[in-house]
Design an enzyme around this catalytic site. Sequence first.
Site, PDB file in Angstrom:
ATOM      1  N   CYS A   1       0.862  -1.183   0.000  1.00  0.00           N
ATOM      2  CA  CYS A   1       0.000   0.000   0.000  1.00  0.00           C
ATOM      3  C   CYS A   1       0.902   1.238   0.000  1.00  0.00           C
ATOM      4  O   CYS A   1       2.075   1.149  -0.387  1.00  0.00           O
ATOM      5  CB  CYS A   1      -0.984  -0.024   1.167  1.00  0.00           C
ATOM      6  SG  CYS A   1      -0.221  -0.015   2.810  1.00  0.00           S
TER       7      CYS A   1
ATOM      8  N   CYS B   1      -1.503   0.771   7.346  1.00  0.00           N
ATOM      9  CA  CYS B   1      -2.945   0.468   7.446  1.00  0.00           C
ATOM     10  C   CYS B   1      -3.318  -0.773   6.622  1.00  0.00           C
ATOM     11  O   CYS B   1      -3.434  -1.874   7.159  1.00  0.00           O
ATOM     12  CB  CYS B   1      -3.785   1.663   6.978  1.00  0.00           C
ATOM     13  SG  CYS B   1      -3.527   3.170   7.931  1.00  0.00           S
ATOM     14  N   ARG B   2      -3.498  -0.586   5.311  1.00  0.00           N
ATOM     15  CA  ARG B   2      -4.078  -1.668   4.502  1.00  0.00           C
ATOM     16  C   ARG B   2      -3.172  -2.886   4.341  1.00  0.00           C
ATOM     17  O   ARG B   2      -3.611  -4.021   4.592  1.00  0.00           O
ATOM     18  CB  ARG B   2      -4.453  -1.131   3.104  1.00  0.00           C
ATOM     19  CG  ARG B   2      -5.594  -0.168   3.124  1.00  0.00           C
ATOM     20  CD  ARG B   2      -5.688   0.589   1.811  1.00  0.00           C
ATOM     21  NE  ARG B   2      -4.550   1.489   1.623  1.00  0.00           N
ATOM     22  CZ  ARG B   2      -4.304   2.185   0.518  1.00  0.00           C
ATOM     23  NH1 ARG B   2      -5.133   2.062  -0.507  1.00  0.00           N
ATOM     24  NH2 ARG B   2      -3.265   2.986   0.446  1.00  0.00           N
ATOM     25  N   SER B   3      -1.938  -2.673   3.905  1.00  0.00           N
ATOM     26  CA  SER B   3      -1.116  -3.867   3.610  1.00  0.00           C
ATOM     27  C   SER B   3      -0.727  -4.656   4.864  1.00  0.00           C
ATOM     28  O   SER B   3      -0.690  -5.889   4.797  1.00  0.00           O
ATOM     29  CB  SER B   3       0.100  -3.524   2.740  1.00  0.00           C
ATOM     30  OG  SER B   3       0.989  -2.645   3.379  1.00  0.00           O
TER      31      SER B   3
ATOM     32  N   ASP C   1      -8.197   3.698   0.680  1.00  0.00           N
ATOM     33  CA  ASP C   1      -7.306   4.094   1.772  1.00  0.00           C
ATOM     34  C   ASP C   1      -8.122   4.661   2.934  1.00  0.00           C
ATOM     35  O   ASP C   1      -8.786   5.681   2.777  1.00  0.00           O
ATOM     36  CB  ASP C   1      -6.344   5.159   1.230  1.00  0.00           C
ATOM     37  CG  ASP C   1      -5.267   5.520   2.221  1.00  0.00           C
ATOM     38  OD1 ASP C   1      -5.349   5.076   3.377  1.00  0.00           O
ATOM     39  OD2 ASP C   1      -4.331   6.234   1.822  1.00  0.00           O
TER      40      ASP C   1
ATOM     41  N   ASN D   1       2.255   1.492   4.381  1.00  0.00           N
ATOM     42  CA  ASN D   1       2.539   0.231   5.095  1.00  0.00           C
ATOM     43  C   ASN D   1       2.222   0.336   6.581  1.00  0.00           C
ATOM     44  O   ASN D   1       2.894  -0.262   7.429  1.00  0.00           O
ATOM     45  CB  ASN D   1       3.992  -0.230   4.884  1.00  0.00           C
ATOM     46  CG  ASN D   1       4.253  -1.667   5.346  1.00  0.00           C
ATOM     47  OD1 ASN D   1       5.297  -1.982   5.879  1.00  0.00           O
ATOM     48  ND2 ASN D   1       3.291  -2.550   5.177  1.00  0.00           N
TER      49      ASN D   1
HETATM   50  P1  4NP Z   1      -1.856   2.823   3.996  1.00  0.00           P
HETATM   51  O1  4NP Z   1      -2.489   4.193   4.525  1.00  0.00           O
HETATM   52  O2  4NP Z   1      -1.264   3.123   2.630  1.00  0.00           O
HETATM   53  O3  4NP Z   1      -3.027   1.898   3.903  1.00  0.00           O
HETATM   54  O4  4NP Z   1      -0.817   2.402   4.998  1.00  0.00           O
HETATM   55  C1  4NP Z   1      -1.779   5.397   4.574  1.00  0.00           C
HETATM   56  C2  4NP Z   1      -0.888   5.624   5.611  1.00  0.00           C
HETATM   57  C3  4NP Z   1      -0.203   6.826   5.700  1.00  0.00           C
HETATM   58  C4  4NP Z   1      -0.413   7.795   4.732  1.00  0.00           C
HETATM   59  C5  4NP Z   1      -1.298   7.565   3.695  1.00  0.00           C
HETATM   60  C6  4NP Z   1      -1.971   6.358   3.618  1.00  0.00           C
HETATM   61  N1  4NP Z   1       0.279   9.040   4.838  1.00  0.00           N
HETATM   62  O5  4NP Z   1       0.024   9.913   4.010  1.00  0.00           O
HETATM   63  O6  4NP Z   1       1.092   9.222   5.745  1.00  0.00           O
END
Ligand code: 4NP
Length: 165
Positions: A12, A17-19, A127, A15
């Site tokens: 993702c 939340c989703r992955s 997301d 790294n």
């Molecule tokens: P992820 O979510 O890609 O599912 O881990 C996010 C985590 C952090 C950010 C964006 C999406 N960020 O902008 O910091």
Amino acid sequence: MLETPQGILFVCLGNICRSPLAEAVARKKFSALGLDIPLESAGTGNWHVGGSADPRARAVAQRHGYDLDSHRARQLELDDFERFSLVVGMDASNLSHIKTMQPATAAAQVGLMLTVAGLGQGREVPDPYFGADAGFEDCLRLLEDGVDGLIAQMGCSAGDAPRPV
Ligand code: 4NP
């Protein structure tokens, strides 16, 4: 159908939340089926490298019997295309990054997780990071369906018992 991969990397953006949730769900469901496949996750961005999963992701994981406590974020690296035969992104932007980074010589299969799982061409895992807490529940549910789909594509059923050794 999906040939049983030598390893699956879930990707993702951050790294956190989703992955990591996808990895935790796959770890539990694969293990219950006796599927011994290396599983990891990574982000295309470097903002959270070395950090824990998002507290909301950790909470939803815990509520549903998964464990993200030991997760530490890391960034996608070239070596991943050798170590994992399947590299799946959560959304189109992740997949675009993956494709840009994949060495021409690396044979890893890449795609969107939900598409590879047979749940819809171009279908994304949205997301949840900038949204409300409820988004994490929706995200986890979608990832559970996604992992069940991957298992089904590999010719296993989520209800299969492990084969005796
Ligand atoms: P992820 O979510 O890609 O599912 O881990 C996010 C985590 C952090 C950010 C964006 C999406 N960020 O902008 O910091």
